[in-house]
Design a protein around this motif. Structure first.
Motif, PDB file in Angstrom:
ATOM      1  N   ASP A 114      -6.345  -4.609 -11.776  1.00 36.08           N
ATOM      2  CA  ASP A 114      -4.855  -4.628 -12.499  1.00 36.08           C
ATOM      3  C   ASP A 114      -4.264  -3.129 -12.695  1.00 36.08           C
ATOM      4  O   ASP A 114      -3.172  -3.374 -13.012  1.00 36.08           O
ATOM      5  CB  ASP A 114      -5.105  -5.596 -13.845  1.00 36.08           C
ATOM      6  CG  ASP A 114      -5.465  -7.020 -13.346  1.00 36.08           C
ATOM      7  OD1 ASP A 114      -5.086  -7.550 -12.538  1.00 36.08           O
ATOM      8  OD2 ASP A 114      -5.857  -7.578 -14.235  1.00 36.08           O
ATOM      9  N   ASN A 115      -5.195  -2.196 -12.683  1.00 36.98           N
ATOM     10  CA  ASN A 115      -4.811  -0.912 -13.078  1.00 36.98           C
ATOM     11  C   ASN A 115      -4.527   0.044 -11.670  1.00 36.98           C
ATOM     12  O   ASN A 115      -5.234   0.364 -11.047  1.00 36.98           O
ATOM     13  CB  ASN A 115      -5.768  -0.252 -13.822  1.00 36.98           C
ATOM     14  CG  ASN A 115      -5.287   1.181 -14.441  1.00 36.98           C
ATOM     15  OD1 ASN A 115      -4.365   1.800 -13.956  1.00 36.98           O
ATOM     16  ND2 ASN A 115      -6.584   1.818 -15.012  1.00 36.98           N
ATOM     17  N   LEU A 116      -3.032   0.275 -11.529  1.00 42.65           N
ATOM     18  CA  LEU A 116      -2.731   0.918  -9.869  1.00 42.65           C
ATOM     19  C   LEU A 116      -3.489   2.445 -10.176  1.00 42.65           C
ATOM     20  O   LEU A 116      -3.650   2.711  -9.013  1.00 42.65           O
ATOM     21  CB  LEU A 116      -1.097   0.767 -10.049  1.00 42.65           C
ATOM     22  CG  LEU A 116      -0.520  -0.148  -9.449  1.00 42.65           C
ATOM     23  CD1 LEU A 116       0.844   0.018  -9.446  1.00 42.65           C
ATOM     24  CD2 LEU A 116      -1.009  -0.634  -8.165  1.00 42.65           C
ATOM     25  N   THR A 117      -3.545   3.016 -11.295  1.00 38.96           N
ATOM     26  CA  THR A 117      -4.249   4.377 -11.168  1.00 38.96           C
ATOM     27  C   THR A 117      -5.641   4.348 -10.486  1.00 38.96           C
ATOM     28  O   THR A 117      -6.145   5.476 -10.100  1.00 38.96           O
ATOM     29  CB  THR A 117      -4.306   4.859 -12.578  1.00 38.96           C
ATOM     30  OG1 THR A 117      -5.108   4.185 -13.347  1.00 38.96           O
ATOM     31  CG2 THR A 117      -2.821   4.970 -13.169  1.00 38.96           C
ATOM     32  N   GLU A 118      -6.182   3.300 -10.569  1.00 37.79           N
ATOM     33  CA  GLU A 118      -7.427   3.129  -9.647  1.00 37.79           C
ATOM     34  C   GLU A 118      -7.675   2.684  -8.313  1.00 37.79           C
ATOM     35  O   GLU A 118      -8.490   2.980  -7.747  1.00 37.79           O
ATOM     36  CB  GLU A 118      -8.416   1.828 -10.344  1.00 37.79           C
ATOM     37  CG  GLU A 118      -8.724   2.090 -12.168  1.00 37.79           C
ATOM     38  CD  GLU A 118      -9.392   0.911 -12.438  1.00 37.79           C
ATOM     39  OE1 GLU A 118      -9.543  -0.136 -11.762  1.00 37.79           O
ATOM     40  OE2 GLU A 118      -9.608   0.955 -13.863  1.00 37.79           O
ATOM     41  N   HIS A 119      -6.303   2.738  -7.833  1.00 38.20           N
ATOM     42  CA  HIS A 119      -6.183   2.281  -6.364  1.00 38.20           C
ATOM     43  C   HIS A 119      -6.117   3.540  -5.403  1.00 38.20           C
ATOM     44  O   HIS A 119      -5.720   4.580  -5.927  1.00 38.20           O
ATOM     45  CB  HIS A 119      -5.094   1.599  -6.152  1.00 38.20           C
ATOM     46  CG  HIS A 119      -5.004   0.244  -6.867  1.00 38.20           C
ATOM     47  ND1 HIS A 119      -4.228  -0.639  -6.451  1.00 38.20           N
ATOM     48  CD2 HIS A 119      -5.865  -0.290  -7.582  1.00 38.20           C
ATOM     49  CE1 HIS A 119      -4.329  -1.881  -7.207  1.00 38.20           C
ATOM     50  NE2 HIS A 119      -5.295  -1.761  -8.020  1.00 38.20           N
TER      51      HIS A 119
ATOM     52  N   ASP B 268       4.669   2.610  -2.753  1.00 38.06           N
ATOM     53  CA  ASP B 268       5.412   1.805  -3.503  1.00 38.06           C
ATOM     54  C   ASP B 268       5.218   1.751  -4.771  1.00 38.06           C
ATOM     55  O   ASP B 268       4.166   2.336  -5.224  1.00 38.06           O
ATOM     56  CB  ASP B 268       5.493   0.381  -2.781  1.00 38.06           C
ATOM     57  CG  ASP B 268       6.803  -0.269  -2.774  1.00 38.06           C
ATOM     58  OD1 ASP B 268       7.781   0.083  -3.685  1.00 38.06           O
ATOM     59  OD2 ASP B 268       7.211  -0.984  -1.810  1.00 38.06           O
ATOM     60  N   ASP B 269       6.076   1.314  -5.772  1.00 37.41           N
ATOM     61  CA  ASP B 269       5.842   1.053  -7.226  1.00 37.41           C
ATOM     62  C   ASP B 269       5.242  -0.411  -7.250  1.00 37.41           C
ATOM     63  O   ASP B 269       5.536  -1.137  -6.407  1.00 37.41           O
ATOM     64  CB  ASP B 269       7.131   1.412  -7.874  1.00 37.41           C
ATOM     65  CG  ASP B 269       8.304   0.516  -7.570  1.00 37.41           C
ATOM     66  OD1 ASP B 269       8.144  -0.423  -6.919  1.00 37.41           O
ATOM     67  OD2 ASP B 269       9.245   1.246  -8.259  1.00 37.41           O
ATOM     68  N   ASP B 270       4.853  -0.525  -8.693  1.00 36.87           N
ATOM     69  CA  ASP B 270       4.534  -2.067  -8.992  1.00 36.87           C
ATOM     70  C   ASP B 270       5.291  -3.117  -8.661  1.00 36.87           C
ATOM     71  O   ASP B 270       5.028  -4.459  -8.409  1.00 36.87           O
ATOM     72  CB  ASP B 270       3.780  -1.874 -10.126  1.00 36.87           C
ATOM     73  CG  ASP B 270       4.755  -1.655 -11.439  1.00 36.87           C
ATOM     74  OD1 ASP B 270       5.808  -1.337 -11.008  1.00 36.87           O
ATOM     75  OD2 ASP B 270       4.355  -2.091 -12.474  1.00 36.87           O
TER      76      ASP B 270
ATOM     77  N   HIS C  37       9.694  10.148  -8.619  1.00 34.39           N
ATOM     78  CA  HIS C  37       8.983   8.914  -9.230  1.00 34.39           C
ATOM     79  C   HIS C  37       7.617   9.303  -9.678  1.00 34.39           C
ATOM     80  O   HIS C  37       7.207  10.209  -9.023  1.00 34.39           O
ATOM     81  CB  HIS C  37       8.817   7.834  -8.210  1.00 34.39           C
ATOM     82  CG  HIS C  37       8.625   6.662  -8.849  1.00 34.39           C
ATOM     83  ND1 HIS C  37       7.102   6.146  -9.365  1.00 34.39           N
ATOM     84  CD2 HIS C  37       9.309   5.477  -8.814  1.00 34.39           C
ATOM     85  CE1 HIS C  37       7.477   4.949  -9.771  1.00 34.39           C
ATOM     86  NE2 HIS C  37       8.338   4.386  -9.285  1.00 34.39           N
ATOM     87  N   ASN C  38       7.241   9.101 -10.826  1.00 38.11           N
ATOM     88  CA  ASN C  38       6.012   9.600 -11.577  1.00 38.11           C
ATOM     89  C   ASN C  38       4.880   8.549 -11.282  1.00 38.11           C
ATOM     90  O   ASN C  38       3.668   9.014 -11.347  1.00 38.11           O
ATOM     91  CB  ASN C  38       6.306   9.408 -12.970  1.00 38.11           C
ATOM     92  CG  ASN C  38       7.046  10.555 -13.610  1.00 38.11           C
ATOM     93  OD1 ASN C  38       7.199  11.381 -12.487  1.00 38.11           O
ATOM     94  ND2 ASN C  38       8.008  10.404 -14.634  1.00 38.11           N
ATOM     95  N   GLY C  39       4.999   7.223 -10.670  1.00 36.88           N
ATOM     96  CA  GLY C  39       4.014   6.474 -10.360  1.00 36.88           C
ATOM     97  C   GLY C  39       3.283   5.710 -11.733  1.00 36.88           C
ATOM     98  O   GLY C  39       4.093   5.750 -12.490  1.00 36.88           O
ATOM     99  N   PRO C  40       2.388   5.082 -11.582  1.00 38.04           N
ATOM    100  CA  PRO C  40       1.614   5.213 -10.546  1.00 38.04           C
ATOM    101  C   PRO C  40       1.943   4.158  -9.406  1.00 38.04           C
ATOM    102  O   PRO C  40       2.972   3.611  -9.506  1.00 38.04           O
ATOM    103  CB  PRO C  40       0.136   4.275 -11.017  1.00 38.04           C
ATOM    104  CG  PRO C  40       0.760   3.485 -12.122  1.00 38.04           C
ATOM    105  CD  PRO C  40       1.904   4.075 -12.675  1.00 38.04           C
TER     106      PRO C  40
ATOM    107  N   SER D  45      -6.445   9.488  -3.255  1.00 38.60           N
ATOM    108  CA  SER D  45      -6.159   8.947  -4.471  1.00 38.60           C
ATOM    109  C   SER D  45      -4.901   8.980  -5.119  1.00 38.60           C
ATOM    110  O   SER D  45      -4.038   9.771  -4.707  1.00 38.60           O
ATOM    111  CB  SER D  45      -7.391   9.434  -5.400  1.00 38.60           C
ATOM    112  OG  SER D  45      -6.944  10.734  -5.935  1.00 38.60           O
ATOM    113  N   GLN D  46      -4.684   8.297  -6.226  1.00 42.00           N
ATOM    114  CA  GLN D  46      -3.303   8.355  -6.942  1.00 42.00           C
ATOM    115  C   GLN D  46      -3.101   9.801  -7.394  1.00 42.00           C
ATOM    116  O   GLN D  46      -1.812  10.176  -7.112  1.00 42.00           O
ATOM    117  CB  GLN D  46      -3.379   7.493  -8.165  1.00 42.00           C
ATOM    118  CG  GLN D  46      -3.456   6.110  -7.860  1.00 42.00           C
ATOM    119  CD  GLN D  46      -1.971   5.488  -7.598  1.00 42.00           C
ATOM    120  OE1 GLN D  46      -1.102   5.877  -7.872  1.00 42.00           O
ATOM    121  NE2 GLN D  46      -1.886   4.370  -6.851  1.00 42.00           N
TER     122      GLN D  46
END
Length: 158
Positions: free
Chosen positions: A83-88, A146-148, A119-122, A110-111
Motif C-alpha cells: 500500500d506504500n508506494l515509497t517501498e516500490h 506514473d503517480d498513484d 512532480h514530487n512522487g511517490p 528505487s523511488q
C-alpha cells in the motif's frame, strides 16, 4: 534446469540426471524419466516461483535479457506491491539458463532515484525493460512512471 547446458557446473550437471538405472526394465526407466522431466522442466502457473534462497520471486511486469557480456539471463520486474508506494522499486534476478534457478541480485532501481522537477512522487514504477547499448557499452532501463492516480503518464529512462 536444462539438460546439456553448456555452462553447467559439475554439481548442477549431476543434479540434472534423471533417476533411472540400467537394471530397470526399459518401460520403468521411461516412466521414471518422464515423471522426472515433468517435475523439473514445466512451468506451473498455479505455483509461486522461488529464488535460490527459497524466497518468492517478486519481478512483476517483467522483462528478460540475456547479457551479451556474461551470457547470463537477467529478469527485471516490479518489486512486491504494498500500500506504500515509497517501498516500490525494480528488482533483478539472474540465472545461467532461462529455466533457472534464479538468484536474487537485489533492488536495482528505487523511488529515491526518481528525479522529476514537476512532480514530487511517490511514483508508480512499472513494466521495466532493459537492453544493452553496444555503442555506449551500457545497460539502459525504461519503464512506465506514473503517480498513484495514473494521471502523470510518463516513460522513465535510467
Amino acid at each position: 534446469r536444462l539438460l546439456g547446458s553448456r555452462r553447467a557446473s559439475a554439481q548442477s550437471a549431476s543434479s540434472c540426471r534423471a533417476p533411472v538405472s540400467a537394471a530397470m526394465p526399459w518401460s520403468h526407466q521411461a516412466a521414471m524419466f518422464a515423471a522426472w522431466w515433468m517435475k523439473t522442466t514445466i512451468v506451473r502457473p498455479d505455483q509461486h516461483w522461488m529464488d535460490t534462497d527459497g524466497h518468492r520471486i517478486e519481478a512483476h511486469g517483467a522483462g528478460m535479457l540475456q547479457s551479451p557480456l556474461d551470457l547470463r539471463w537477467y529478469w527485471y520486474g516490479e518489486s512486491k506491491k504494498t500500500d506504500n508506494l515509497t517501498e516500490h522499486g525494480i528488482t533483478c534476478y539472474s540465472a545461467e539458463t532461462i529455466a533457472g534457478p534464479w538468484r536474487f541480485e537485489g533492488e536495482v532501481f528505487s523511488q529515491r532515484l526518481v528525479k522529476q522537477g514537476d512532480h514530487n512522487g511517490p511514483f508508480v514504477l512499472e513494466r521495466p525493460k532493459v537492453l544493452y547499448n553496444y555503442r555506449t557499452m551500457k545497460y539502459v532501463m525504461w519503464f512506465h512512471l506514473d503517480d498513484d492516480s495514473y494521471s502523470y503518464r510518463c516513460a522513465g529512462v535510467a
